[in-house]
Design an enzyme around this catalytic site. Structure first.
Site, short mmCIF file in Angstrom:
data_model
loop_
_atom_site.label_atom_id
_atom_site.label_comp_id
_atom_site.label_asym_id
_atom_site.label_seq_id
_atom_site.Cartn_x
_atom_site.Cartn_y
_atom_site.Cartn_z
CB SER A 1 49.96 -5.47 81.99
OG SER A 1 49.19 -4.55 82.73
CG ASP B 1 44.20 -9.65 86.58
OD1 ASP B 1 43.82 -8.58 87.10
OD2 ASP B 1 44.89 -9.68 85.54
CG HIS C 1 47.73 -7.70 86.34
ND1 HIS C 1 46.85 -7.67 85.29
CD2 HIS C 1 48.71 -6.80 86.03
CE1 HIS C 1 47.25 -6.80 84.39
NE2 HIS C 1 48.38 -6.26 84.80
#
Length: 431
Positions: A202, A367, A401
């Site tokens: 991320s 995602d 994610h």
């Protein structure tokens, strides 16, 4: 040069899972993990200059009593909810317009916990279980990696963005990049001079990419074998738009430290995550009866949700936006692994212009956090750079994610990519 885009088939994924048990780290390259936003733990101490808010005098109770855990502090908040405004206020950043840089609130000193070790990040909140690479660490441990020997961690202060515009100060990020450079060199030296594999998740990916672009190319070629970027694209996203809009509405939940009195609005990282024209162009992202806001209209959007004109100009237009627009290939061998097939907010509709109300959310692909537009932009910026030595984008269907680092089948594929990067030889002859 080798660039490719892969759609991960289930059969290949199952093969990766079954083969991991036979892998060994013997002769493989050391790994440095850089986690996601909110995963780095922070300690704080309060000096004589600290003054608690008038409404919360008990926040000064720790003044002069040494270091304590400031973030993440779920257990402490659960045990004593009245500490929420204390933690929120002590986390808040102040933008110094004279110095042109962010700093802590007066009287608050902070430090990142256990930099260099994978013990330096994680969450004590059961709701966030496995979002901070805990399962990735366990999986790497299962194939032979060991903390402090062949596996290292680079937590960072979640409040700061990846650098600032050229010519502007960014003391906190500069300190992080200096520490990360020393860690990479140490990890390489500890493992017989083998170059390092950097693995991010991320927001950590933006930090790593900026870090690499700040290092001299000969340094990158000597010390970095591969960059594996997980769940990251180019150009921010719509998630932060909804967060900024909701902050002007009702009071946050009692335990929400980051939302309390707009704490995270003060962070450099929040403005650094706004949608970039580089990924979204003129596509409307926020829709009202009176105006549509695209990525080019972020200054107007920030003003509409309560930011002062001075802050919009200094913190976003002059500081955050140029960094977003300057995203470029790291010029080291790179693999991006990103989930798709999950409904992801792509447009927010506040038809009456009331940003404190719940918006109608229009969903697209992604995602759940990163829009597919970001992934495609990454492929364009990095994959089409003629000086990028190797780039592969792996698209994992129906994966969120967080699922990239918590779903067993996706996670073991990620580890397989790391091991494959360690075995592969990618040449820099074209750069």
């Amino acid at each position: 040069m080798s660039h490719s885009l892969l759609l991960l088939p289930l059969l290949a994924c199952l093969f990766a899972v079954s083969s991991l048990a036979h892998e060994s780290t013997s002769g493989l390259h050391p790994v440095v993990l850089v986690p996601a936003y909110s995963c780095g733990n922070l300690d704080a101490r309060l000096t004589d200059k600290y003054r608690p808010p008038a409404a919360f005098p008990w926040c000064a109770a720790r003044k002069g009593k040494g270091w304590f855990r400031l973030w993440e502090n779920h257990t402490a908040v659960e045990l004593d909810p009245k500490q929420v405004p204390c933690y929120a206020g002590q986390l808040r950043l102040v933008y110094d317009h004279v110095a042109g840089d962010y700093r802590n609130a007066p009287g608050v000193q902070t430090r990142v916990v256990a930099f260099g070790s994978v013990r330096g990040f994680g969450s004590d909140d059961p709701a966030k279980k496995n979002m901070c690479m805990e399962k990735l660490v366990k999986t790497l441990d299962g194939v032979g990696y060991r903390d402090g020997e062949s596996l290292f961690g680079a937590p960072y202060d979640l409040r700061y963005a990846a650098a600032a515009a050229p010519g502007q100060a960014s003391r906190a990020f500069s300190k992080f990049t200096s520490s990360l450079a020393r860690l990479v060199e140490h990890a390489s030296s500890r493992n017989g001079g083998k170059p390092v594999i950097l693995v991010s998740h991320s927001l950590g990916g933006l930090n790593v990419n900026e870090f690499l672009n700040q290092r001299p190319l000969p340094w990158r070629k000597k010390f970095v074998n591969h960059f594996v970027m997980l769940s990251t694209g180019v150009g921010g996203g719509t998630v932060v738009l909804q967060f900024l809009a909701s902050a002007i509405g009702s009071l946050p939940p009692p335990s929400d430290v980051l939302s309390f009195t707009n704490t995270s609005r003060s962070f450099a990282s929040t403005l650094g995550a706004l949608p970039s024209p580089k990924a979204y162009g003129h596509t409307p992202l926020v829709v009202t009866r009176a105006k549509n806001f695209s990525a080019y209209d972020m200054p107007e959007f920030l003003a509409a949700v309560g930011f002062s004109g001075r802050d919009v100009l200094a913190r976003y237009v002059m500081r955050a936006l140029p960094v977003t627009l300057n995203f470029k290939a790291p010029l080291v061998p790179m693999t991006s692994v990103t989930g798709v097939g999950v409904p992801t907010a792509s447009k927010l509709v506040f038809w009456d212009g009331d940003f404190g109300a719940q918006p109608q959310v229009v969903y697209g692909d992604g995602d759940g956090t990163v829009n597919v537009e970001n992934v495609l932009a990454l492929g364009t910026v990095v994959g089409k750079d003629p000086e990028q030595p190797f780039f592969r984008s792996v698209i994992v269907p129906n994966t969120t994610h967080m699922g990239i680092i918590s779903d067993d089948w996706a996670l073991k594929h990620v580890v397989s990519e790391i091991l494959e990067a360690s075995r592969a030889t990618h040449h820099y002859s074209n750069i």
